[in-house]
Scaffold this motif. Structure first.
Motif, short mmCIF file in Angstrom:
data_model
loop_
_atom_site.label_atom_id
_atom_site.label_comp_id
_atom_site.label_asym_id
_atom_site.label_seq_id
_atom_site.Cartn_x
_atom_site.Cartn_y
_atom_site.Cartn_z
N MET A 22 0.87 -1.19 -0.02
CA MET A 22 -0.10 0.16 -0.14
C MET A 22 0.74 1.07 0.02
O MET A 22 1.90 1.19 0.73
N ARG A 23 0.65 2.19 -0.94
CA ARG A 23 1.36 3.26 -1.07
C ARG A 23 2.63 3.28 -1.74
O ARG A 23 3.71 3.72 -1.39
N GLN A 24 2.73 1.97 -2.59
CA GLN A 24 3.85 1.70 -3.06
C GLN A 24 4.74 2.79 -3.99
O GLN A 24 5.86 2.71 -4.33
N ALA A 25 3.99 3.47 -4.71
CA ALA A 25 4.29 4.58 -5.42
C ALA A 25 4.37 5.91 -4.53
O ALA A 25 3.44 6.38 -4.07
N GLY A 26 5.60 6.30 -4.14
CA GLY A 26 5.69 7.42 -3.21
C GLY A 26 6.91 7.98 -2.82
O GLY A 26 8.17 7.56 -3.51
N ARG A 27 7.12 9.08 -1.75
CA ARG A 27 8.15 9.50 -1.49
C ARG A 27 9.57 8.61 -1.05
O ARG A 27 10.67 9.34 -1.11
N TYR A 28 9.29 7.22 -0.59
CA TYR A 28 10.43 6.55 -0.43
C TYR A 28 11.18 6.22 -1.38
O TYR A 28 12.60 5.76 -1.48
N LEU A 29 10.77 6.47 -2.70
CA LEU A 29 11.50 6.13 -3.92
C LEU A 29 12.09 7.62 -4.50
O LEU A 29 11.35 8.50 -4.68
N LYS A 30 13.56 7.46 -4.77
CA LYS A 30 14.03 8.76 -5.19
C LYS A 30 13.55 9.14 -6.49
O LYS A 30 13.48 10.12 -6.86
N GLU A 31 12.96 8.09 -7.27
CA GLU A 31 12.59 8.24 -8.78
C GLU A 31 11.32 9.04 -8.78
O GLU A 31 11.00 9.66 -9.51
N LEU A 50 2.16 10.74 -16.47
CA LEU A 50 2.68 10.90 -15.18
C LEU A 50 2.16 9.70 -14.43
O LEU A 50 2.84 8.97 -13.55
N ILE A 51 0.87 9.61 -14.54
CA ILE A 51 0.10 8.44 -13.81
C ILE A 51 0.96 7.12 -14.17
O ILE A 51 1.50 6.17 -13.38
N LEU A 52 0.84 6.97 -15.53
CA LEU A 52 1.43 5.75 -16.07
C LEU A 52 3.07 5.76 -15.58
O LEU A 52 3.30 4.46 -15.02
N LYS A 56 4.34 2.68 -12.54
CA LYS A 56 4.97 1.60 -12.82
C LYS A 56 6.48 1.38 -12.18
O LYS A 56 6.87 0.54 -12.13
N GLN A 57 6.62 2.73 -11.48
CA GLN A 57 7.90 2.62 -10.82
C GLN A 57 8.00 1.55 -9.81
O GLN A 57 9.33 1.01 -9.93
N PRO A 58 7.06 1.18 -8.87
CA PRO A 58 7.50 0.14 -7.80
C PRO A 58 7.40 -1.33 -8.60
O PRO A 58 8.12 -2.08 -7.90
N VAL A 59 6.73 -1.28 -9.58
CA VAL A 59 6.74 -2.62 -10.37
C VAL A 59 8.16 -3.03 -11.01
O VAL A 59 8.73 -4.04 -10.74
N GLU A 60 8.85 -1.94 -11.40
CA GLU A 60 10.15 -2.27 -12.28
C GLU A 60 11.20 -1.89 -10.99
O GLU A 60 12.24 -2.68 -11.15
N LEU A 61 11.10 -1.16 -9.97
CA LEU A 61 12.33 -0.92 -8.93
C LEU A 61 12.15 -1.90 -7.82
O LEU A 61 13.31 -2.26 -7.14
N ILE A 62 10.95 -2.33 -7.27
CA ILE A 62 10.74 -3.12 -6.24
C ILE A 62 10.52 -4.59 -6.45
O ILE A 62 10.63 -5.43 -5.71
N GLY A 63 9.79 -4.77 -7.69
CA GLY A 63 9.23 -6.13 -8.04
C GLY A 63 8.12 -6.57 -7.54
O GLY A 63 7.94 -7.83 -7.52
N VAL A 64 7.11 -5.77 -7.29
CA VAL A 64 5.77 -6.41 -6.89
C VAL A 64 4.91 -6.99 -7.88
O VAL A 64 5.32 -6.85 -9.08
N ASP A 65 4.08 -7.72 -7.22
CA ASP A 65 3.28 -8.57 -8.41
C ASP A 65 1.93 -7.68 -8.85
O ASP A 65 1.39 -8.24 -9.78
N ALA A 66 1.53 -6.67 -8.31
CA ALA A 66 0.46 -5.78 -8.98
C ALA A 66 0.85 -4.55 -8.79
O ALA A 66 1.87 -3.85 -8.09
N ARG A 127 -2.71 -0.34 -19.08
CA ARG A 127 -2.78 -1.62 -19.41
C ARG A 127 -2.22 -2.05 -20.89
O ARG A 127 -1.97 -3.12 -21.08
N LYS A 128 -2.00 -0.88 -21.29
CA LYS A 128 -1.17 -1.32 -22.85
C LYS A 128 0.32 -1.58 -22.20
O LYS A 128 0.78 -2.30 -23.11
N GLU A 129 0.81 -0.90 -21.38
CA GLU A 129 2.11 -0.89 -21.05
C GLU A 129 2.66 -1.77 -19.94
O GLU A 129 3.82 -2.39 -19.94
N LEU A 130 1.72 -2.33 -19.20
CA LEU A 130 2.09 -3.16 -17.96
C LEU A 130 2.27 -4.43 -18.55
O LEU A 130 1.71 -5.03 -19.24
N PRO A 131 3.24 -5.37 -17.95
CA PRO A 131 3.38 -6.80 -18.58
C PRO A 131 2.27 -7.48 -18.06
O PRO A 131 1.51 -7.25 -17.24
#
Ligand code: CP3
Length: 341
Positions: A22-31, A50-52, A56-66, A127-131
């Motif tokens: 929860m809140r996986q996209a956020g300030r703890y990521l420098k990106e 920007l939403i896109l 995507k940041q936590p998917v690519e940087l942290i490896g979460v499944d959703a 939905r177009k860009e997520l694996p």
């Protein structure tokens, strides 16, 4: 390829326990902070590209499944006709607060395709860009939580204004919740039509209520919202923060998946909730501790889940801005590694 997150929502067997935060996209990521330096939070929420990128940041940087849509539970409040600002260090401010009959009447029920189209555009891009193995989760606040912000005008310590309204003018309280419920129903249905594969409803302020007040004043609206969303046939995750003493009532919302905070052990929560999928419930502060502690505590949560199908690993509430990103990454690795079934 079907995302394993969705399989877990349906309580099917998965090769390992899926995790998102929860809140996986956020300030703890420098990106995230790098984008935030250039734009206001509201601009970020209103720009599909920007939403896109941020989703995507936590998917690519942290490896979460959703992936969870990058937005905020208060975005629809603005479309209802209330001025919304986010101030550094202060959180959201809504003005003027909604307190009188006239102010409740003046609230609009927005058409998401028109007034919240930037969110829907963001979902379509995602939905177009997520694996294909990564599920996209849409979300909204639960009626009581959104109404609390509308009435208090900001976060609150004791929720005096919304509770005064609830006790003194129950009819006005109900017509406010009715309007928020209708808005949320239309908004979440539009998110699903745009491509959200599951939706989470955040009842962040459930802990402000006694069980019997929740049952009397709030539950009927959450129940109604979830019943109408069921037509859409995607998993509905209900996360009630601070409600571990009344999960038996939360269960009456008839959601598909229940998110639980860390004030109850997962196995105990599961016993109360019955044959449903369950999401949680590591204390977010664990991610501020040493790596060994992160591993040990993550394993404890997995043990409580007993490898039973239908567990989605998550924190018991949102990740904190001061969390080291490498700890979040380590958590995902540990959950994947130690849940191999
Ligand atoms: O989970 C995700 O990554 C998706 C994005 C998301 C945000 N807010 C982004 C955000 C989600 C799902 C939310 C939900 C939300 N928003 C809730 C429910 C979850 C919970 O924590 O109980 C609530 C209560 C809000 C309201 C809200 N928005 C508050 C209280 C604040 C300020 C506190 C804070 O963390 O700064 C926000 C701002 C906010 N929402 C930020 C983010 C990334 C920080 C904005 C910034 O960059 O300055």
């Amino acid at each position: 390829m079907e995302p394993i997150f969705l399989k877990a929502c349906r309580r099917e067997k998965t090769p390992y326990t899926p995790i998102w935060i929860m809140r996986q996209a956020g300030r703890y990521l420098k990106e995230y902070r790098a984008i935030r330096e250039k734009y206001s939070f509201l601009t970020m929420c209103k720009t599909p590209e920007l939403i896109l990128e941020i989703t995507k940041q936590p998917v690519e940087l942290i490896g979460v499944d959703a992936a969870i849509l990058f937005s905020d539970i208060l975005i629809p409040a603005e479309a209802m006709g209330i001025k919304l600002d986010f101030f550094e260090g202060k959180g959201p401010v809504l003005s003027p607060p909604v307190r009188s009959e006239k102010e409740v009447e003046a609230l609009r029920i927005p058409e998401p395709e028109e007034e919240l189209s930037f969110v829907l555009e963001g979902i379509k891009l995602l939905r177009k860009e997520l694996p294909p193995h990564i599920a996209l989760i849409g979300f909204a606040g639960a009626p009581f939580t959104v109404a609390s912000y509308l009435v208090e005008g900001s976060g609150s310590k004791n929720f005096a204004e919304i509770k005064k309204l609830m006790y003194n003018q129950p009819q006005l309280f109900s017509s406010l919740l009715e309007k928020v419920t209708r808005t949320t129903e239309k908004y979440l249905k539009a998110q699903i039509r745009a491509g959200a594969q599951a939706v989470q409803i955040f009842e962040s302020w459930a802990g402000a209520l006694s069980p019997s007040d929740y049952q009397k004043y709030v539950l009927p609206f959450s129940k109604k919202l979830i019943a109408s969303l069921k037509e859409e046939r995607v998993p509905i995750i209900h996360f009630a923060n601070g409600a571990s003493t009344y999960l038996h009532l939360i269960k009456e919302t008839e959601a598909t998946v229940y998110g639980v905070d860390w004030h109850i052990e997962l196995n105990v929560a599961w016993e109360i909730l019955g044959e449903v999928a369950i999401q949680g419930n590591l204390d977010p502060i664990v991610l501020l501790a040493e790596k060994e502690v992160v591993e040990e505590k993550a394993k404890e949560v997995l043990q409580k889940a007993h490898g039973k199908p239908g567990h989605i690993f998550n924190l018991g509430h949102g990740i904190l801005p001061q969390t080291p990103a490498e700890n979040a990454k380590r958590l995902v690795e540990v959950v994947h590694q130690f849940s191999q079934n």
